[in-house]
Design a protein around this motif. Sequence first.
Motif, mmCIF file in Angstrom:
data_model
loop_
_atom_site.group_PDB
_atom_site.id
_atom_site.type_symbol
_atom_site.label_atom_id
_atom_site.label_comp_id
_atom_site.label_asym_id
_atom_site.label_seq_id
_atom_site.Cartn_x
_atom_site.Cartn_y
_atom_site.Cartn_z
ATOM 1 N N LEU A 109 0.852 -1.192 0.000
ATOM 2 C CA LEU A 109 0.000 0.000 0.000
ATOM 3 C C LEU A 109 0.887 1.240 0.000
ATOM 4 O O LEU A 109 1.564 1.524 0.990
ATOM 5 N N PRO A 110 0.916 1.992 -1.108
ATOM 6 C CA PRO A 110 1.801 3.162 -1.180
ATOM 7 C C PRO A 110 1.405 4.241 -0.183
ATOM 8 O O PRO A 110 0.278 4.272 0.334
ATOM 9 N N ALA A 111 2.349 5.140 0.084
ATOM 10 C CA ALA A 111 2.090 6.253 0.997
ATOM 11 C C ALA A 111 1.051 7.195 0.390
ATOM 12 O O ALA A 111 1.063 7.481 -0.815
ATOM 13 N N GLY A 112 0.133 7.673 1.237
ATOM 14 C CA GLY A 112 -0.892 8.606 0.789
ATOM 15 C C GLY A 112 -1.952 7.996 -0.095
ATOM 16 O O GLY A 112 -2.673 8.734 -0.770
ATOM 17 N N ARG A 113 -2.086 6.668 -0.098
ATOM 18 C CA ARG A 113 -3.050 6.006 -0.982
ATOM 19 C C ARG A 113 -4.037 5.186 -0.167
ATOM 20 O O ARG A 113 -3.784 4.792 0.965
ATOM 21 N N LYS A 114 -5.187 4.921 -0.802
ATOM 22 C CA LYS A 114 -6.225 4.067 -0.237
ATOM 23 C C LYS A 114 -6.576 2.996 -1.248
ATOM 24 O O LYS A 114 -6.750 3.291 -2.433
ATOM 25 N N GLN A 115 -6.665 1.757 -0.801
ATOM 26 C CA GLN A 115 -6.950 0.649 -1.700
ATOM 27 C C GLN A 115 -8.092 -0.180 -1.122
ATOM 28 O O GLN A 115 -8.091 -0.519 0.068
ATOM 29 N N CYS A 116 -9.058 -0.526 -1.990
ATOM 30 C CA CYS A 116 -10.239 -1.271 -1.562
ATOM 31 C C CYS A 116 -10.352 -2.584 -2.326
ATOM 32 O O CYS A 116 -9.931 -2.684 -3.487
ATOM 33 N N PHE A 117 -10.938 -3.570 -1.681
ATOM 34 C CA PHE A 117 -11.163 -4.881 -2.267
ATOM 35 C C PHE A 117 -12.630 -5.250 -2.071
ATOM 36 O O PHE A 117 -13.253 -4.874 -1.074
ATOM 37 N N TYR A 118 -13.173 -6.004 -3.043
ATOM 38 C CA TYR A 118 -14.567 -6.431 -2.991
ATOM 39 C C TYR A 118 -14.619 -7.955 -2.954
ATOM 40 O O TYR A 118 -13.950 -8.618 -3.750
ATOM 41 N N GLN A 119 -15.403 -8.492 -2.032
ATOM 42 C CA GLN A 119 -15.522 -9.929 -1.874
ATOM 43 C C GLN A 119 -16.991 -10.323 -1.853
ATOM 44 O O GLN A 119 -17.767 -9.820 -1.039
ATOM 45 N N SER A 120 -17.376 -11.215 -2.775
ATOM 46 C CA SER A 120 -18.753 -11.701 -2.804
ATOM 47 C C SER A 120 -18.994 -12.657 -1.650
ATOM 48 O O SER A 120 -18.107 -13.421 -1.263
ATOM 49 N N ALA A 121 -20.201 -12.620 -1.125
ATOM 50 C CA ALA A 121 -20.567 -13.487 -0.011
ATOM 51 C C ALA A 121 -21.998 -13.974 -0.210
ATOM 52 O O ALA A 121 -22.849 -13.231 -0.710
ATOM 53 N N PRO A 122 -22.270 -15.214 0.172
ATOM 54 C CA PRO A 122 -23.648 -15.704 0.113
ATOM 55 C C PRO A 122 -24.458 -15.203 1.295
ATOM 56 O O PRO A 122 -23.922 -14.630 2.235
ATOM 57 N N ALA A 123 -25.745 -15.440 1.238
ATOM 58 C CA ALA A 123 -26.617 -15.032 2.334
ATOM 59 C C ALA A 123 -26.556 -16.052 3.467
ATOM 60 O O ALA A 123 -26.303 -17.241 3.247
ATOM 61 N N ASN A 124 -26.756 -15.560 4.689
ATOM 62 C CA ASN A 124 -26.843 -16.397 5.891
ATOM 63 C C ASN A 124 -25.602 -17.265 6.082
ATOM 64 O O ASN A 124 -25.689 -18.477 6.306
ATOM 65 N N ALA A 125 -24.441 -16.654 5.952
ATOM 66 C CA ALA A 125 -23.177 -17.346 6.185
ATOM 67 C C ALA A 125 -22.379 -16.554 7.206
ATOM 68 O O ALA A 125 -22.873 -15.574 7.777
ATOM 69 N N SER A 126 -21.160 -16.964 7.425
ATOM 70 C CA SER A 126 -20.275 -16.278 8.362
ATOM 71 C C SER A 126 -19.008 -15.862 7.627
ATOM 72 O O SER A 126 -18.382 -16.684 6.950
ATOM 73 N N LEU A 127 -18.655 -14.593 7.746
ATOM 74 C CA LEU A 127 -17.455 -14.049 7.111
ATOM 75 C C LEU A 127 -16.520 -13.528 8.197
ATOM 76 O O LEU A 127 -16.902 -12.675 8.998
ATOM 77 N N GLU A 128 -15.316 -14.047 8.211
ATOM 78 C CA GLU A 128 -14.302 -13.600 9.171
ATOM 79 C C GLU A 128 -13.132 -13.003 8.404
ATOM 80 O O GLU A 128 -12.583 -13.643 7.501
ATOM 81 N N THR A 129 -12.783 -11.791 8.712
ATOM 82 C CA THR A 129 -11.664 -11.115 8.064
ATOM 83 C C THR A 129 -10.614 -10.752 9.112
ATOM 84 O O THR A 129 -10.948 -10.323 10.216
ATOM 85 N N GLU A 130 -9.366 -10.941 8.729
ATOM 86 C CA GLU A 130 -8.248 -10.675 9.628
ATOM 87 C C GLU A 130 -7.124 -10.032 8.823
ATOM 88 O O GLU A 130 -6.840 -10.472 7.698
#
Length: 227
Positions: free
Chosen positions: A38-59
Motif C-alpha cells: 500500500l503506497p504512501a498517501g493512498r487508499k486501496q479497496c477490495f470487494y468480496q462476494s458473499a452468500p446469504a446467511n453465512a459467516s465471514l471472518e476477516t483478519e
Amino acid sequence: MMAAGAALALALWLLLPPTGVAGAGPPPIQDGEFTFLLPAGRKQCFYQSAPANASLETEYQVIGGAGLDVDFSLESPQGVLLVSEARKADGMHTVEPTEAGDYKLCFDNSFSTISEKLVFFELIFDSLQEDEEVEGWAEAVEPEEMLDVKMEDIKESIETMRARLERSIQMLTLLRALEARDRNLQEGNLERVTFWSAVNVAVLLLVAVAQVCTLKRFFQDKRPVPT
C-alpha cells in the motif's frame, strides 16, 4: 467386507473433484489470503462476494512499513459501515449472518506521506452450503442399515477433523504473517543500528585525527632558525 467397500467409496468421494450437475447451486466461496503493498498517501479497496446467511471472518496484519499501522474499514453490500479502525497494526472481525452481495474492505494509508505499508489480510467463510454438500456422502455408499459402521459417526469424525485442519491452516497463516512482520521490524532495526554505528565510528576517527594534529602543533619547535 461391506464396511471396507463403504470406506473406499467414501474416500473416493472426498478425493475426486465434484462434477457439474444440472440444476446444482453455485460452488461455495473459497477462503482466501492476500498480501499487497500500500503506497504512501493512498487508499486501496477490495470487494468480496458473499452468500446469504453465512459467516465471514476477516483478519489483517501490517507486516511492513514505518509505524506498522493502517486505517481499515468494512462495508456491507448495502453500503452500511460495519467496521472502522484508525492507525491499527492488526485486527480481526466477524460478520454473521452475511448478506448476499459484495462486501467492501478498504485499507487507507493516506495519513502517511513517506512510508509505504505491506499489508496481509485473510478472508474465511463458513457457509451453510458446505453442510448441504456433506449430506451427499450417503449417496456414494450402501444404505446405513447394511454397514457395520454408522455413517453418522463417520461424518461426525470427518467434520471434526476438517474443522480442526482448517483452524490449523488459519493459525499457521497468521503465524507466518506475524513472523514476516517481526522479521521486517528486526531488519529495519538492524539497518538503523548499523548506520548509526558507522556514523559513530567515523566521528571517533575524525576526533582522533584532530587530537593528533593538535598535539603535534603543541610540540612543534617555534624558535626561529639562525641565518
